[in-house]
Write a protein that holds these residues in place. Structure first.
Motif, mmCIF file in Angstrom:
data_model
loop_
_atom_site.group_PDB
_atom_site.id
_atom_site.type_symbol
_atom_site.label_atom_id
_atom_site.label_comp_id
_atom_site.label_asym_id
_atom_site.label_seq_id
_atom_site.Cartn_x
_atom_site.Cartn_y
_atom_site.Cartn_z
ATOM 1 N N TYR A 12 39.833 36.580 47.695
ATOM 2 C CA TYR A 12 40.871 35.612 47.304
ATOM 3 C C TYR A 12 42.255 36.271 47.363
ATOM 4 O O TYR A 12 43.215 35.678 47.864
ATOM 5 N N LEU A 13 42.342 37.488 46.852
ATOM 6 C CA LEU A 13 43.636 38.178 46.828
ATOM 7 C C LEU A 13 44.193 38.397 48.229
ATOM 8 O O LEU A 13 45.399 38.275 48.454
ATOM 9 N N LEU A 14 43.323 38.713 49.171
ATOM 10 C CA LEU A 14 43.791 39.001 50.518
ATOM 11 C C LEU A 14 43.993 37.730 51.341
ATOM 12 O O LEU A 14 45.055 37.525 51.933
ATOM 13 N N ILE A 15 42.954 36.874 51.374
ATOM 14 C CA ILE A 15 43.003 35.712 52.262
ATOM 15 C C ILE A 15 43.937 34.636 51.732
ATOM 16 O O ILE A 15 44.697 34.025 52.488
ATOM 17 N N GLU A 16 43.899 34.384 50.433
ATOM 18 C CA GLU A 16 44.722 33.318 49.857
ATOM 19 C C GLU A 16 46.116 33.806 49.462
ATOM 20 O O GLU A 16 47.096 33.091 49.635
ATOM 21 N N LYS A 17 46.203 35.034 48.922
ATOM 22 C CA LYS A 17 47.479 35.536 48.419
ATOM 23 C C LYS A 17 48.162 36.518 49.361
ATOM 24 O O LYS A 17 49.363 36.762 49.244
ATOM 25 N N GLY A 18 47.405 37.117 50.278
ATOM 26 C CA GLY A 18 47.988 38.081 51.210
ATOM 27 C C GLY A 18 48.430 39.373 50.560
ATOM 28 O O GLY A 18 49.286 40.094 51.090
ATOM 29 N N ASN A 19 47.858 39.722 49.422
ATOM 30 C CA ASN A 19 48.247 40.915 48.672
ATOM 31 C C ASN A 19 47.251 42.040 48.957
ATOM 32 O O ASN A 19 46.195 42.135 48.330
ATOM 33 N N VAL A 20 47.608 42.912 49.915
ATOM 34 C CA VAL A 20 46.700 43.975 50.334
ATOM 35 C C VAL A 20 46.520 45.007 49.230
ATOM 36 O O VAL A 20 45.401 45.484 48.975
ATOM 37 N N HIS A 21 47.613 45.355 48.551
ATOM 38 C CA HIS A 21 47.544 46.376 47.495
ATOM 39 C C HIS A 21 46.611 45.935 46.366
ATOM 40 O O HIS A 21 45.752 46.703 45.914
#
Length: 230
Positions: A12-21
């Protein structure tokens, strides 16, 4: 109370929010060992493939012919999960034991034992699902529950002539719960995530959850009337 300290879903963090860190931080909580970077790259690939695709609504999911069999699958397994009658067993365990002729002082101990069997069966399902597979566990669980339901029917019909049949009834109730926890309890939720990609997944869970709880309500509401008529 513990939920605020739980990490967010990495996908969810990567695909939906784009937050890699944040994704890497969450993955480190889940994966103490292993190649985190490879998993991040796999999710980034999925993110690129979905960049031009919006999350589908429930209506569009039901109209999408490309996922028709996936939708049929989650409908069947989620409705079947509840229509197996497991919630009638859980809601009315004490009453079932009482009608089976178990002495009132012993019912509480029987209920505790049933809960222990539930935990053991659930752990058995967790440790064997990857080795045995989803389909054999859910089909095997339903078959075992069916046999135990037949056993309850026979024991209730014959307990007036054979007092020991009341204990067979208790054993069948425990068997139903064990069979459910080994496969049908967890597999429907797992395959809902596995059958759909990220754009379809939220709507698929909405459909599955609504059908699951609607069937749950139906069983809980109808069972007392069925029991009285019988």
């Amino acid at each position: 109370m513990l939920l605020p300290w739980f990490p967010e879903s990495p996908r969810y963090l990567l695909i939906e929010k784009g937050n890699v860190h944040a994704t890497v931080t969450a993955l480190k909580c889940f994966r103490k060992k292993g190649n985190i970077q490879a998993e991040v790259e796999e999710m980034q690939e999925e993110q690129r493939s979905l960049s031009s695709i919006k999350t589908l609504s429930v209506r569009h999911l039901l109209m999408d012919c490309s996922v028709r069999w996936q939708v049929v699958t989650i409908v069947v397994v989620n409705i079947g999960m509840q229509l197996s009658g497991i919630d009638a067993i859980w809601f009315y365990t004490n009453e079932i034991f009482r009608n089976a002729g178990i002495p009132e002082p012993h019912i509480q101990y029987t209920t505790v034992g049933t809960g222990a069997i539930e935990v053991i069966a659930g752990m058995l399902g967790c440790f064997t699902i990857e080795r045995v597979g989803r389909k054999p566990l859910i089909i095997g669980g339903f078959l075992f529950m069916g046999l135990c339901c037949a056993g309850i029917t026979v024991s209730v019909l014959l307990q007036a002539q054979f007092p020991f049949m009341s204990y067979m009834s208790v054993g069948c109730v425990v068997g139903i719960i064990a069979g459910f926890c080994i496969g049908p309890a967890g597999v429907p939720f797992l395959i809902t995530a596995e059958l759909f990609k990220q754009s379809h997944r939220p709507s698929a869970y909405t459909v599955a959850g609504c059908l699951n709880w609607l069937s749950n309500f139906t069983i809980g509401f109808v069972f007392p009337f069925l029991e009285v008529r019988n």
